[in-house]
Design an enzyme around this catalytic site. Structure first.
Site, mmCIF file in Angstrom:
data_model
loop_
_atom_site.group_PDB
_atom_site.id
_atom_site.type_symbol
_atom_site.label_atom_id
_atom_site.label_comp_id
_atom_site.label_asym_id
_atom_site.label_seq_id
_atom_site.Cartn_x
_atom_site.Cartn_y
_atom_site.Cartn_z
ATOM 1 N N SER A 1 -27.744 -28.963 -18.235
ATOM 2 C CA SER A 1 -27.794 -29.214 -19.668
ATOM 3 C C SER A 1 -29.222 -29.571 -20.051
ATOM 4 C CB SER A 1 -26.848 -30.365 -20.036
ATOM 5 O OG SER A 1 -27.099 -30.819 -21.350
ATOM 6 N N ARG B 1 0.798 -1.232 0.000
ATOM 7 C CA ARG B 1 0.000 0.000 0.000
ATOM 8 C C ARG B 1 0.832 1.284 0.000
ATOM 9 N NH1 ARG B 1 -5.435 -0.305 0.604
ATOM 10 N NH2 ARG B 1 -6.305 -2.350 1.107
ATOM 11 N N LYS C 1 -26.215 -33.546 -15.197
ATOM 12 C CA LYS C 1 -25.040 -32.684 -15.066
ATOM 13 C C LYS C 1 -25.305 -31.495 -14.151
ATOM 14 C CE LYS C 1 -22.106 -31.938 -18.186
ATOM 15 N NZ LYS C 1 -21.420 -31.338 -19.330
ATOM 16 N N ARG D 1 9.497 10.202 -20.007
ATOM 17 C CA ARG D 1 8.107 9.805 -20.208
ATOM 18 C C ARG D 1 8.015 8.950 -21.462
ATOM 19 N NH1 ARG D 1 5.485 14.346 -19.763
ATOM 20 N NH2 ARG D 1 5.358 13.987 -17.539
#
Length: 446
Positions: free
Chosen positions: A275, A187, A281, A314
């Site tokens: 299904s 942090r 299933k 930059r």
């Protein structure tokens, strides 16, 4: 099929997106937060005596009320390669001339974009930390409930020795505790103000530069200090944390998928997809999505490391590359945490199936335990040789390993007693207790 990616799709939104994270990564949030930074910058500069106080107040008020449509800024973004010039133009247009001249005074576009990014990341991480704590608590509860449940421990996909299912769950949990610590350590390096001006010197703000930097950081509750325009290590570290977190959840979810196979059947998810033609299933959708998010995030880490290589003071190209990768990882982490919470709400543990699978190969999984049990009386080498012979016979026939051992030695090994020792004794009980105690401490409400 998709707009840009499944994360952006209205069709897939509930499956592959998170509303809070999407809001904070979206155009509106970026614009809103960049305007907030511009307003707070003006107020900090006024406090330091660099610009007039009435101008700063007017700028802050205009920034708080301005809501330009993203499309109205699009031409400017296409021209400048960054949204700030168009946004500053819109903010100046909302002010009288004597105040407009002080907007964005001495700052550069990257200062505003990066600071806004950090502020939005902070909010996303607050949400993710809360979800991570919820996952940890749910796993701790599951581990405690199944402290004494026996399951086949498996190495390289093969049954190895019995173990506590509670310890297996705790092993899913333990790395998440490390990730809590990693995030706290990260942090202060991550939540930093970006304010350096053209090349990081803040020269345009003269002798008041450091004071303004510190005042603005205080107003935004960020860490003050030198600019980091081309120092992207904290964002790459965040990328690593996101991949670690989703990867740990992915390992857990991968185990879920293997344990939920029909032939194994040791767990099941009551919310799984079905299904139309195969009603038997119950597809483990939560687990599948978590694994997909883990792989997606892992793939982005290498690209984020590429952004460390920036030219001079930059880089437009490396900076742009970062915009593609980090938001994807932030979303993937939120989605994985959501599905982990869902999976843990709907998981069903079939402990009887676990016990049945232990005996599926005539109890050969107890070979190691039986060897050490017999070693007390006959020595390790002799016990190992005898058990190996009995294992071969058990695998080729239909008799239980422990019965074969008893026939040869007259030594009765009680399987239930052996099971109790394996799940509760020695390191298992100690390590499980330690992990659960850490989980309680790290998720306790202050």
């Amino acid at each position: 099929m998709f707009q840009v990616s499944p994360f952006d799709s209205k069709l897939y939104r509930q499956l592959l997106s998170d509303a809070a994270t999407a809001d904070r990564l979206g155009d509106a949030a970026q614009i809103r937060t960049m305007l907030r930074v511009e307003g707070e910058l003006a107020l900090a500069q006024a406090e330091a005596g660099l610009i007039p106080g009435d101008a700063a107040e007017a700028i802050a008020q205009a920034a708080a009320s301005l809501t330009p449509e993203p499309t109205s800024l699009a031409d400017g973004v296409a021209s400048a390669g960054v949204p700030v010039p168009a946004l500053v133009k819109a903010l100046k247009a909302a002010l009288p001339g004597e105040h407009a001249r002080w907007v964005h005074y001495g700052a550069t576009s990257q200062d505003i974009v990066d600071t806004a990014l950090v502020l939005n990341i902070r909010e996303i991480l607050i949400d993710q930390q809360a979800r991570l704590a919820a996952v940890i608590r749910a796993l701790a509860d599951l581990a405690e409930a199944h402290r004494n449940t026996l399951i086949a421990g498996r190495t390289r996909t093969q049954q190895a020795v019995p173990m506590s299912f509670g310890l297996k769950v705790a092993q899913w949990l333990a790395p998440l505790l490390n990730h809590v610590d990693r995030l706290e350590a990260l942090r202060p390096r991550l939540l930093r103000l970006q304010l350096g001006g053209a090349v990081g010197t803040l020269a345009a703000m003269g002798g008041k530069a450091v004071d303004i930097n510190e005042r603005l950081a205080h107003r935004l509750d960020l860490v003050a200090g030198p600019c980091w325009h081309t120092q992207r290590d904290s964002l790459v570290e965040l990328s690593g944390w996101l991949s670690l977190t989703t990867g740990t959840l992915g390992k857990m979810a991968q185990d879920w998928l293997w344990l939920a196979q029909s032939e194994v059947g040791e767990i099941r998810f009551s919310n799984g997809g079905g299904s139309s033609t195969m009603p038997q299933k119950c597809n483990p959708v939560d687990a599948e999505i978590i694994v997909a998010m883990a792989r997606t995030s892992a793939a982005a880490v290498g690209q984020m490391h590429q952004t460390l290589m920036q030219e001079h003071e930059r880089s437009g190209s490396a900076w742009t590359q970062e915009w593609f990768q980090l938001p994807q990882q932030l979303m993937a982490s939120s989605v994985a945490l959501n599905h982990a919470q869902s999976g843990l709400r709907f998981i069903e543990i079939h402990d009887q199936r676990m016990r049945a699978n232990l005996d599926a190969c005539n109890g050969v999984i107890y070979a190691e335990a039986a060897t050490f049990e017999l070693a007390h009386a006959m020595g390790r080498d002799k016990a190992s040789e005898l058990v190996t012979q009995c294992v071969r016979e058990a695998m080729q026939g239909d008799r239980h390993l422990l019965q074969l051992i008893e026939d040869r030695t007259g030594e009765h090994i009680d399987v239930d007693q052996l099971a109790r020792q394996l799940v509760a004794g020695g390191a298992t009980g100690r390590w499980l207790t330690d992990i659960l105690e850490q989980a309680r401490l790290k998720t306790a409400t202050p």
